[in-house]
Enzyme design. Sequence first.
Site, mmCIF file in Angstrom:
data_model
loop_
_atom_site.group_PDB
_atom_site.id
_atom_site.type_symbol
_atom_site.label_atom_id
_atom_site.label_comp_id
_atom_site.label_asym_id
_atom_site.label_seq_id
_atom_site.Cartn_x
_atom_site.Cartn_y
_atom_site.Cartn_z
ATOM 1 C CE LYS A 149 -0.768 -1.718 3.811
ATOM 2 N NZ LYS A 149 -0.351 -1.725 2.603
ATOM 3 C CB SER B 43 -1.906 1.801 1.887
ATOM 4 O OG SER B 43 -1.157 0.610 1.451
ATOM 5 C CB SER C 131 1.155 0.849 -0.450
ATOM 6 O OG SER C 131 0.086 1.705 -0.604
#
Length: 485
Positions: free
Chosen positions: A78, A152, A176
Site C-alpha cells: 500500500k 482504503s 480498510s
Amino acid sequence: MNVTNLKIREIRDLLDKKSFSSVELTQAYLDRIKKIDGELQSYITITEDLALNSAKNAQNKIDNGNSSPLCGIPISIKDNICTDGIKTTCGSKSLENFVPPYNATIIDKLNSQGMVMLGKANLDEFAIGSTTQNIFAKTKNPYDFSKVPGGSSGGCAASVSASLCAGSIGSDTGGSLRQPASLCGVTGLRPTYGSVSRYGLVAFASSLDQIGTIAKDAHDCAFLLNSIVGHDDNDATSLKAKTIDFASKIGESIKGMKIAVPKEFYDENNGINPEVKDTVLNAAEKYKEMGAELIECSLPSLKYAVSTYLILSSAEAASNLSRIDGIKYGHRSTKGETFGDIVRNSRTEGFGDEVKRRILLGNFVLSSEQYNDYYERALALRQRFIADYAEIFEKCDVILTPTTLSTATGISENIMTPSNIYLDNICTVTVDIASLPAISTPCGYDSNGMPIGMSIIGKKFDEATIIQLADAFEKSFDAISPKLI
Ligand code: GLN
C-alpha cells in the site's frame, strides 16, 4: 500452468522445487499488470526494474539453499508504507513527489527475506475513505469495472483479486483491509493492535492504525503475517507479546467452538442489504453443520460505533496531518506572502475534499469549547466497546458479522453522501476501536455476481482461531474468480 493464479504457499513449494524461477514468476505478474492494470488501476507505481532485480537476488538465495518463506514471492505494498527511494504518495497531491529516505520496518523485514515488491498499491488519500478513487488513479473492482473496489486498501485488494500479485500488505484504521477484501472477493486480516510495527506507515489515526495482510485465502494471510509481526523499538505502541505461528490451528476441528452472532449487525434498520444478511447467516449455519455452536447475543453500543470512530479518528488525523504544511512536508504553494498564507494555500491545494472534511471535524472536536462534549465522550465510549466485547468473549470464542452492509457500489453513482459513506463503516470500526483482530473472507455473491464477505472477530492475540475458522469455511466454499483475461 497459470502461475499468477497460485496461492503463496503453492508458489513457495514450486519455487523451492525449481518448477519455475522467481524471475519467470515476476515477469508473468508484470506482463499481466501491463495487460490489465491500465484499466484496473490497482497500482499507483509499478517498480518493474526493482522487482526483476529483487527476483534475481531471491533466485540466487533459493539456488544457494538460503530460501525463507517469502523469498522470491511477488507482492504489492500500500502506498502509505514508506519505501526508501521509491515514491510514497499516500494518494495525495500534497505528497505527489515524496520519496522517503528510509524504509518502514516491515519493508526492511520483507526485503531481508527476499520479497519481490511489484509496486505500490492505490488507496484513498491518506487511507481516509472507502472507495480508492484519488487524483492519481481510480481503482476499479475486478468483478465489475463500473464498481468501486472499496477502500482504503482498495489497490491491495484489487491487485490480489485480479491476480496481479501473490499477496499484499495494507493498513486498517476502521476497516480498510477487511472492507475492500470483502468487496473484491478476497481475504483480509487485521491483526491485534500493536502486533505489526507502524514505523514508516504514514499515520492516519495512531491509536487505531494497524498494518495487516490481504491474500487469496486465510492461510496465505497468515503466511504473510508471520513474516511481518514482531516487536519494534521504533514504534512506541509495538507489543512485546510472544509471536505465534498464525497458521498453527489450521485444520483443527471447530467442533464445540462458540460463535457469537450479535443481532444489531444484522438489523435491517441499520441498513443491511437483505442479500448480504442472508448470505452471512447461511455461512453461520454452515459453521453449525461443522459442529460449532451459534450463540445469539447483543452489542447495544453498536449504534454509537460510527460517531465514536469518526470523532477519535478525525481528531487524530487532524493532529497527524498538521505536519503536511508545505514547510516540513508536502506540496508547497507558490501563492502567498506570509508564513500563514503559504501554509494555508499549500494545504488547500494539497488535500482533497474528504481529508479536509476530517481535518475540520477533528479540529472541531478537539477545540476547547467542544472537547468535553465530543472527544472526551468518544474516549469514554471506547471503554464501553472494550467492556462490551469482553463480556461477549466471556461466553464465546469468536464473533461473526457481515463485513459490509452492501456489496460494491457504482463508481459514478452519486447517491452516496459523506454521511452515508460513514454509516457504511458500521460493521468494521468497533474492531479497531477495541484493538481486536478480525478477518474478512468471501461467503457468497449477490444477484449481480458481486462478492459478499463475512468477518470473524477474535479475542486479542487470538488470530490463530479466526484464521482457523476462516480457513474451515473457505475449504467448503466454491469461490468464483473475477472474469478477466
Ligand atoms: N473507511 C474508513 C474511513 O473512511 C476506514 C479507513 C481506514 O481503515 N483507513 O475512515
